[in-house]
Design a protein around this motif. Structure first.
Motif, PDB file in Angstrom:
ATOM      1  N   LEU A  80       4.459  -9.248   2.017  1.00 60.57           N
ATOM      2  CA  LEU A  80       3.735 -10.014   1.010  1.00 60.57           C
ATOM      3  C   LEU A  80       2.497  -9.258   0.538  1.00 60.57           C
ATOM      4  CD1 LEU A  80       3.181 -12.632  -0.592  1.00 60.57           C
ATOM      5  CD2 LEU A  80       2.054 -13.541   1.452  1.00 60.57           C
ATOM      6  N   LEU A  81       1.804  -8.603   1.452  1.00 59.20           N
ATOM      7  CA  LEU A  81       0.590  -7.887   1.099  1.00 59.20           C
ATOM      8  C   LEU A  81       0.867  -6.730   0.137  1.00 59.20           C
ATOM      9  CD1 LEU A  81      -2.448  -7.774   1.630  1.00 59.20           C
ATOM     10  CD2 LEU A  81      -1.983  -6.224   3.547  1.00 59.20           C
ATOM     11  N   SER A  82       2.096  -6.225   0.116  1.00 60.71           N
ATOM     12  CA  SER A  82       2.427  -5.113  -0.795  1.00 60.71           C
ATOM     13  C   SER A  82       2.372  -5.530  -2.259  1.00 60.71           C
ATOM     14  CB  SER A  82       3.827  -4.565  -0.458  1.00 60.71           C
ATOM     15  OG  SER A  82       4.823  -5.550  -0.706  1.00 60.71           O
ATOM     16  N   PHE A  83       2.388  -6.842  -2.534  1.00 62.29           N
ATOM     17  CA  PHE A  83       2.284  -7.333  -3.907  1.00 62.29           C
ATOM     18  C   PHE A  83       0.828  -7.430  -4.370  1.00 62.29           C
ATOM     19  CE2 PHE A  83       6.487  -8.652  -2.673  1.00 62.29           C
ATOM     20  CZ  PHE A  83       7.234  -8.622  -3.839  1.00 62.29           C
ATOM     21  N   PHE A  84      -0.133  -7.232  -3.466  1.00 55.79           N
ATOM     22  CA  PHE A  84      -1.548  -7.348  -3.794  1.00 55.79           C
ATOM     23  C   PHE A  84      -2.108  -5.986  -4.207  1.00 55.79           C
ATOM     24  CE2 PHE A  84      -0.798 -11.151  -1.465  1.00 55.79           C
ATOM     25  CZ  PHE A  84      -1.811 -12.046  -1.757  1.00 55.79           C
ATOM     26  N   GLN A  85      -3.124  -6.026  -5.064  1.00 59.65           N
ATOM     27  CA  GLN A  85      -3.824  -4.819  -5.496  1.00 59.65           C
ATOM     28  C   GLN A  85      -5.278  -4.874  -5.032  1.00 59.65           C
ATOM     29  OE1 GLN A  85      -2.444  -2.204  -7.139  1.00 59.65           O
ATOM     30  NE2 GLN A  85      -0.453  -3.228  -7.022  1.00 59.65           N
ATOM     31  N   LYS A  86      -5.760  -3.770  -4.482  1.00 58.34           N
ATOM     32  CA  LYS A  86      -7.137  -3.704  -4.006  1.00 58.34           C
ATOM     33  C   LYS A  86      -8.091  -3.571  -5.187  1.00 58.34           C
ATOM     34  CE  LYS A  86     -10.127  -1.176  -0.781  1.00 58.34           C
ATOM     35  NZ  LYS A  86     -10.182  -0.047   0.187  1.00 58.34           N
TER      36      LYS A  86
END
Length: 473
Positions: free
Chosen positions: A365-371
């Motif tokens: 799921l975290l791979s869909f987030f952008q820093k």
């Protein structure tokens, strides 16, 4: 009394000097010159105002004591209406006598009762256990299990919500109703109350009679109904809505020596050791138990949520000491009191927000987030704007502002997710969010959210569950 005696002797001597016997030729073989007329006249004028040694001075002392107790000592302990009645009685009693003062006092009391009765409502708004009202604090799963237990947890906390104005005309009915509730609870072993909480947030006023009755009620709850701790919620920073110093009265007899886990209730299992810390995020904060002893007695707190969290910590610590500090809550007042976390890992934030989720699913799921990096003073979004993303806070401090609520604000600390309801439900932003410090965020855009819901609904379900958990708190 000594001063009055001296004046009386002086008057008696002066009067004796004017007697014929004192001036007769046979008295000491000579005639004594009488005192000067001016001196005699002055003392004669003073004589009516000098009290007699016994009865007069006794009445003087009684009058002074009544004035000190009724007028001077009561200043600041009564509201304006009650204190005005005291002065009215005093003036009438001095000018017209005791009987007239008693009559005015009776009329004043009846007027106060009628006035207060006409504007006051039922003082007890309702009562419930803390299974219905619970704090917003996010806890370790084992702590939640303890709090959900009927014999050990929130069911042992009774919350009594008061409202309106409390005065001598309705406080008796209120205390009788509270005693009836506690009597009913204590008659059933499964419903015994360990902690009683009185919430004064909706109380708009309280006279001294009601305040003193609340203090007596506290003692009754301890002595007759086995209440181990009483917690009073003022609902306001300035304390209880009365002139009487109720906080001092409630706390002056509070016990500070007995531990709640020294005396377990019948049928309860023995205390268990605390498990390993649930999250490394909690280890960066000072342990709650190191600053909050588990005691019986009485507490006065400002907000209901603070009081509920405090009592829940007591119950958790009572069964498993140290577990109350193992928490997944990284937001709110806890940070202000125990120090803010400087930086956290985004994956660990998700793990804390949904502790039962599969770690591999959370990583995916975290791979869909952008820093993202934001500077101090920058605005993430405005209240009422379109919701286009949700964000995880991993570093820095943000502030949420309700623009239509006279400047109501709330700090947002690392470990929080923000904007999730707007993204999932497609509703405008509820508040304006600005950076109070330089911040590092992880953002899930609306495009990525749409892609996630279509390609992997099970993964998108994790966000839904986090939203539900936020709404439940």
């Amino acid at each position: 009394s000594l001063f009055s005696l001296c004046l009386s002797l002086l008057l008696w001597t002066t009067a004796y000097g004017k007697m014929p016997l004192y001036h007769s030729p046979d008295h000491l073989d000579h005639k004594t010159t009488p005192p000067p007329p001016s001196h005699d006249t002055t003392l004669s004028h003073l004589q009516p105002y000098i009290p007699r040694c016994m009865a007069g001075m006794l009445l003087l002392h009684v009058g002074i004591d009544l004035f000190i107790e009724g007028v001077y000592d009561s200043y600041g302990k009564f509201d304006a209406l009650e204190y005005s009645g005291i002065w009215l009685i005093t003036v009438v009693m001095v000018t017209s006598g005791m009987s007239a003062g008693l009559l005015v006092g009776l009329i004043s009391a009846l007027f106060t009762y009628v006035y207060q009765s006409s504007i006051y409502v039922n003082p007890l708004r309702g009562y419930m256990t803390a299974t219905t009202l619970r704090s917003r604090r996010w806890r370790h799963p084992e702590a939640e299990r303890i709090l959900a237990d009927r014999l050990q947890g929130r069911h042992r906390i009774l919350v009594l919500q008061l409202q309106g104005n409390l005065f001598f005309g309705n406080i008796v009915a209120l205390t009788d109703k509270v005693k009836e509730i506690l009597r009913d609870k204590s008659s059933r072993p499964d419903d015994n109350i360990l902690i009683a909480m009185l919430d004064f947030a909706l109380v708009t006023g309280m006279d001294s009679s009601a305040a003193q009755s609340i203090s007596k009620l506290k003692s009754t709850m301890h002595e007759q109904y086995g209440i181990r701790m009483t917690v009073f919620v003022t609902g306001r920073r300035e304390g209880f809505p009365c002139e009487y110093d109720l906080t001092r009265e409630l706390l002056k007899s509070s016990s500070a020596t007995d531990s709640m886990r020294d005396d377990p209730e019948p049928g309860e299992p023995p205390p268990s050791p605390a498990p390993r810390q649930f999250s490394q995020l909690s280890s960066g904060r000072r342990s709650f138990s190191s600053v909050m002893p588990v005691l019986v007695g009485d507490r006065v707190m400002e907000t209901l949520d603070e009081a509920l969290a405090y009592c829940e910590d007591l119950l958790v610590r009572r069964r498993s000491p140290g577990l109350e500090s193992s928490t997944t809550d990284l937001m709110g007042e806890d940070k202000a009191k125990h120090g803010s976390i400087v930086s956290v890992d985004a994956g660990q934030v998700l793990q804390n927000l949904l502790p039962r989720a599969d770690p591999q699913s959370l990583e995916k799921l975290l791979s869909f987030f952008q820093k993202e990096t934001w500077r101090r003073g920058e605005c993430l979004w405005r209240q009422g704007s379109v919701s286009t993303s949700l964000k995880l806070v991993t570093r820095g401090l943000l502030e949420s502002i309700l623009e239509d609520e006279a400047g109501t604000t709330e700090d947002i600390h690392p470990g929080a997710m923000i904007g999730e309801v707007g993204l999932v439900n497609g509703v405008p932003r509820f508040s304006t969010v600005v950076c109070k410090e330089d911040c590092v965020l992880y953002s899930l855009s609306d495009a990525q959210w749409l892609n996630l819901t279509q390609s992997d609904p099970a993964l998108a379900r994790i966000i839904d569950l986090i939203v539900i958990r936020y709404l439940s708190h």
